[in-house]
Design a protein around this motif. Structure first.
Motif, PDB file in Angstrom:
ATOM      1  N   PHE A 115       0.802  -1.417   0.071  1.00  0.00           N
ATOM      2  CA  PHE A 115      -0.134   0.085   0.111  1.00  0.00           C
ATOM      3  C   PHE A 115       0.978   1.072   0.202  1.00  0.00           C
ATOM      4  O   PHE A 115       1.882   1.347   0.675  1.00  0.00           O
ATOM      5  N   GLU A 116       0.343   2.217  -0.736  1.00  0.00           N
ATOM      6  CA  GLU A 116       0.987   3.534  -0.818  1.00  0.00           C
ATOM      7  C   GLU A 116      -0.010   4.617   0.103  1.00  0.00           C
ATOM      8  O   GLU A 116      -1.098   4.809  -0.287  1.00  0.00           O
ATOM      9  N   VAL A 117       0.406   4.618   1.470  1.00  0.00           N
ATOM     10  CA  VAL A 117      -0.489   5.425   2.382  1.00  0.00           C
ATOM     11  C   VAL A 117      -0.344   7.290   2.391  1.00  0.00           C
ATOM     12  O   VAL A 117       0.796   7.724   2.549  1.00  0.00           O
ATOM     13  N   THR A 118      -1.376   7.637   2.113  1.00  0.00           N
ATOM     14  CA  THR A 118      -1.290   9.110   2.356  1.00  0.00           C
ATOM     15  C   THR A 118      -2.215   9.526   3.682  1.00  0.00           C
ATOM     16  O   THR A 118      -3.362   9.172   3.942  1.00  0.00           O
ATOM     17  N   PRO A 119      -1.220  10.154   4.632  1.00  0.00           N
ATOM     18  CA  PRO A 119      -1.719  10.545   5.868  1.00  0.00           C
ATOM     19  C   PRO A 119      -2.522  11.619   5.518  1.00  0.00           C
ATOM     20  O   PRO A 119      -2.097  12.959   4.915  1.00  0.00           O
TER      21      PRO A 119
END
Length: 197
Positions: A115-119
């Motif tokens: 996953f590429e997680v955007t906070p």
């Protein structure tokens, strides 16, 4: 400076002169490898002692069972990171999106699980009545922002996973272990805030 304003300034800080931002669980990560887009809500309570809302996942989940995490999940095809983070927070902990002041998106982080997680950084009122989704969330709790941002509490470690060395941060608070992607996103926020202090 108000909490929301300080967070906005931190997100706007240029990172070209600060190569210490964390981008993924592997130091030799190939950014060309595709990853599933995801988003999490980093909700900071705007009280006299600001805190960060975190969850502990149930032990019955297929992935990351029992781990501490921000509310969040996959970004659907018809939404952006902010919409996804707000939706997931409402589903997982009953957080009304109307009570959330979105500050902006922070530095993305790639996980070993693809996953590429955007906070999505936000500010919420203190003392909200939150209800965990019992199938997904075992506990909702708050950790003081000052504790999370204190570099002395960021412990680095490594382990071998699928034949590769994996580096991670962990933060221990009241018997809970915050580690992996969640801790890395906290470390990134801590470093940004130090640049703008």
């Amino acid at each position: 400076m108000k909490l929301a304003d300080r967070l906005r300034v931190a997100l706007a800080a240029a990172d070209r002169d600060h190569p210490v931002l964390l981008t993924g669980d592997f130091r030799d990560e190939d950014p060309a490898v595709a990853a599933y887009p995801a988003a999490v809500l980093v909700a900071v309570t705007d009280g006299p002692q600001p805190g960060v809302i975190l969850t502990r996942r149930t032990e019955t989940l297929r992935t990351h069972a029992g781990q501490v995490a921000f509310p969040g999940g996959r970004i659907d095809a018809d939404e952006d990171a902010i919409a996804a983070a707000l939706r997931e927070a409402q589903e997982e902990i009953g957080l009304d999106p109307n009570r959330v002041e979105v500050i902006g998106t922070a530095d993305r982080y790639r996980t070993v699980t693809g996953f590429e997680v955007t906070p999505v950084l936000s500010v919420v009122p203190p003392g909200l009545d939150l209800t965990p989704h019992e199938a997904e969330v075992a506990e909702v709790f708050e950790v003081p922002l000052s504790f999370l941002l204190d570099e002395a509490n960021h412990k680095e470690g490594s382990l071998e996973w699928q034949g590769r060395e994996r580096w991670y941060f962990e933060i221990h608070w009241e018997g809970r272990r915050i580690w992996g992607a969640t801790a890395a996103m906290v470390v990134n926020l801590s470093r940004r805030l130090r640049w703008t202090a």
